[in-house]
Scaffold this active site. Structure first.
Site, mmCIF file in Angstrom:
data_model
loop_
_atom_site.group_PDB
_atom_site.id
_atom_site.type_symbol
_atom_site.label_atom_id
_atom_site.label_comp_id
_atom_site.label_asym_id
_atom_site.label_seq_id
_atom_site.Cartn_x
_atom_site.Cartn_y
_atom_site.Cartn_z
ATOM 1 N N CYS A 41 0.834 -1.203 0.000
ATOM 2 C CA CYS A 41 0.000 0.000 0.000
ATOM 3 C C CYS A 41 0.871 1.256 0.000
ATOM 4 C CB CYS A 41 -0.929 0.001 1.210
ATOM 5 S SG CYS A 41 -2.064 1.376 1.153
ATOM 6 N N ARG A 55 -8.413 -3.466 -10.674
ATOM 7 C CA ARG A 55 -9.233 -2.476 -11.380
ATOM 8 C C ARG A 55 -9.941 -3.079 -12.583
ATOM 9 N NH1 ARG A 55 -4.730 1.367 -12.612
ATOM 10 N NH2 ARG A 55 -3.741 -0.689 -12.672
ATOM 11 N N ASN A 80 0.179 -9.667 -10.613
ATOM 12 C CA ASN A 80 -0.859 -8.638 -10.497
ATOM 13 C C ASN A 80 -0.393 -7.335 -11.153
ATOM 14 O OD1 ASN A 80 -1.578 -6.281 -7.989
ATOM 15 N ND2 ASN A 80 -3.188 -7.103 -9.281
HETATM 16 C C1 FMN Z 1 -8.837 1.880 -4.912
HETATM 17 C C2 FMN Z 1 -7.780 0.851 -4.629
HETATM 18 C C3 FMN Z 1 -7.666 0.327 -3.356
HETATM 19 C C4 FMN Z 1 -6.683 -0.622 -3.069
HETATM 20 N N1 FMN Z 1 -6.625 -1.184 -1.811
HETATM 21 C C5 FMN Z 1 -5.718 -2.173 -1.568
HETATM 22 C C6 FMN Z 1 -5.717 -2.868 -0.321
HETATM 23 O O1 FMN Z 1 -6.553 -2.644 0.565
HETATM 24 N N2 FMN Z 1 -4.764 -3.820 -0.130
HETATM 25 C C7 FMN Z 1 -3.834 -4.121 -1.103
HETATM 26 O O2 FMN Z 1 -2.994 -4.996 -0.892
HETATM 27 N N3 FMN Z 1 -3.843 -3.501 -2.297
HETATM 28 C C8 FMN Z 1 -4.766 -2.564 -2.548
HETATM 29 N N4 FMN Z 1 -4.806 -1.991 -3.787
HETATM 30 C C9 FMN Z 1 -3.899 -2.472 -4.848
HETATM 31 C C10 FMN Z 1 -4.592 -3.564 -5.673
HETATM 32 O O3 FMN Z 1 -4.854 -4.699 -4.876
HETATM 33 C C11 FMN Z 1 -3.711 -3.988 -6.882
HETATM 34 O O4 FMN Z 1 -2.481 -4.477 -6.402
HETATM 35 C C12 FMN Z 1 -3.449 -2.842 -7.839
HETATM 36 O O5 FMN Z 1 -4.631 -2.101 -8.102
HETATM 37 C C13 FMN Z 1 -2.866 -3.350 -9.179
HETATM 38 O O6 FMN Z 1 -3.719 -4.290 -9.772
HETATM 39 P P1 FMN Z 1 -4.745 -3.898 -10.969
HETATM 40 O O7 FMN Z 1 -3.929 -3.267 -12.064
HETATM 41 O O8 FMN Z 1 -5.374 -5.201 -11.354
HETATM 42 O O9 FMN Z 1 -5.720 -2.901 -10.403
HETATM 43 C C14 FMN Z 1 -5.777 -1.042 -4.089
HETATM 44 C C15 FMN Z 1 -5.906 -0.519 -5.375
HETATM 45 C C16 FMN Z 1 -6.909 0.415 -5.657
HETATM 46 C C17 FMN Z 1 -7.033 0.927 -7.064
#
Ligand code: FMN
Length: 338
Positions: free
Chosen positions: A118, A244, A219
């Site tokens: 995070c 996302r 991811n």
């Molecule tokens: C709005 C938002 C909230 C997120 N909250 C968390 C979270 O609580 N814990 C975590 O490990 N990653 C969190 N992430 C990261 C996502 O789990 C993920 O690693 C990141 O969005 C990349 O993957 P994607 O391209 O498929 O979105 C968050 C991402 C977004 C966009």
């Protein structure tokens, strides 16, 4: 199955056969709450999901907070359609994180995921999330303390970015995670300082996969089945996490499995969003209608990010001040199907 530990539900899909990759829903704070986990997992195609992060700072997290973040604990740690939910903890103090993990497992958590990815300032300022990526041994310590406190049957996983500011540190970080005894590792293919730009670097995820023997979940930027195939080719991973992409395309899991042949029609998408809004509006959130209104604006925005044709809809709904007003714009779209 007789004699199978409950956590086998979690272990089994993490070492999937090559022809059927593991697909997991990403934790997304403010998006992937229990209502969303229920709705998305009920569509089919999802193997695992995880709570939004639960912050462990200064003291162990009480049961009440864990149950609020993961109401699935009251029914075997799975969503109503049976998909296991890991409990994600975020913190830098090994003893406090381990103690909270033990409480969560006592409540029925099937597995614990530790967040080291995070990038939020508020979180890093209080010594958690991606801040720890600057010191790999701290990952080993938090994972090791948690692992030591839980039954061996309960998996402890870690979620990291490629590094704090140096993407090459992913190799050392992956080794540090494995050294702590993690059951598997999820890697978002960007550093902390990159936040969400440029595109996720799947090549570096591969480098990490090459140096550890635990499973790695890839991811970052998996928005379509085609991206999944490319990521699979580059990383060699068998397990993938959609964040996302599932926000933008709620039937992404179905599409990736070949149950659907593309993103939903507008009718189906709008119907899903109305159902989601109604569920949030009836939930125990403090101001449920306002929460539903604000969350729905985010979902419509994500829809427009993936489909230019929905930009005018977002431009309209972002100005709505009340939920019924927003739903009035979605209903005609959903009803075209009837
Ligand atoms: C709005 C938002 C909230 C997120 N909250 C968390 C979270 O609580 N814990 C975590 O490990 N990653 C969190 N992430 C990261 C996502 O789990 C993920 O690693 C990141 O969005 C990349 O993957 P994607 O391209 O498929 O979105 C968050 C991402 C977004 C966009």
């Amino acid at each position: 199955m007789q004699g199978v530990e409950p956590s086998a539900k979690v272990w089994a899909p993490v070492r999937p056969p090559a022809e059927r990759p593991l697909l997991m829903l990403a934790p997304m704070e403010g998006i992937s709450d229990a209502i969303v986990r229920d709705l998305l997992s009920s569509l089919g195609g999802m193997d695992l999901c995880v709570t939004e992060f639960i912050r462990v700072a200064h003291r162990p997290v009480p049961k009440k907070v864990l149950l609020e973040a993961c109401p699935e604990l009251k029914s075997g740690g799975v969503t109503p359609s049976g998909v296991p939910v890991l409990v994600q903890l975020l913190g830098g103090d090994p003893a406090l994180v381990a103690q909270t993990a033990e409480t969560a497992v006592g409540l029925g958590a099937l597995g614990i995921d530790l967040n080291f990815g995070c990038p939020a300032k508020a979180v890093n300022g209080s010594d958690g999330g991606a801040a720890l990526l600057r010191c790999p041994s701290r990952l080993t310590d938090v994972i090791g303390a948690t692992r030591a406190r839980l039954p061996a049957t309960v998996p402890v996983s870690a979620k990291i970015r490629l590094g704090y500011d140096d993407p090459d540190s992913v190799v050392e970080l992956a080794k540090a995670v494995e050294a702590g005894g993690a059951s598997w590792l999820t890697i978002h293919g960007r550093t902390k300082v990159q936040m969400y730009q440029p595109s996720a670097d799947w090549h570096r995820i591969r480098r990490a996969i090459e140096v550890v023997s635990i499973p790695v979940i890839a991811n970052g930027d998996l928005f379509t089945p085609e991206a999944l195939t490319r990521c699979q080719g580059i990383t060699g991973a068998r397990a993938f996490m959609f964040g996302r992409g599932a926000f933008r395309t709620p039937n992404l899991f179905r599409w990736a499995r070949g149950f659907d042949h593309g993103p939903w029609s507008s009718e189906a998408h709008a119907g899903f969003l109305i159902n989601l809004a109604e569920r949030i509006a009836r939930s125990g959130y403090r101001d449920p209608e306002r929460t539903a209104l604000n969350r729905l604006k985010g979902w419509v925005r994500a829809w427009a990010d993936g489909d230019e044709g929905r930009v005018p809809l977002f431009d309209t709904v972002k100005r709505c001040h009340e939920l019924p007003q927003l739903l009035a714009h979605l209903r005609p779209l959903a009803e075209r199907a009837a």
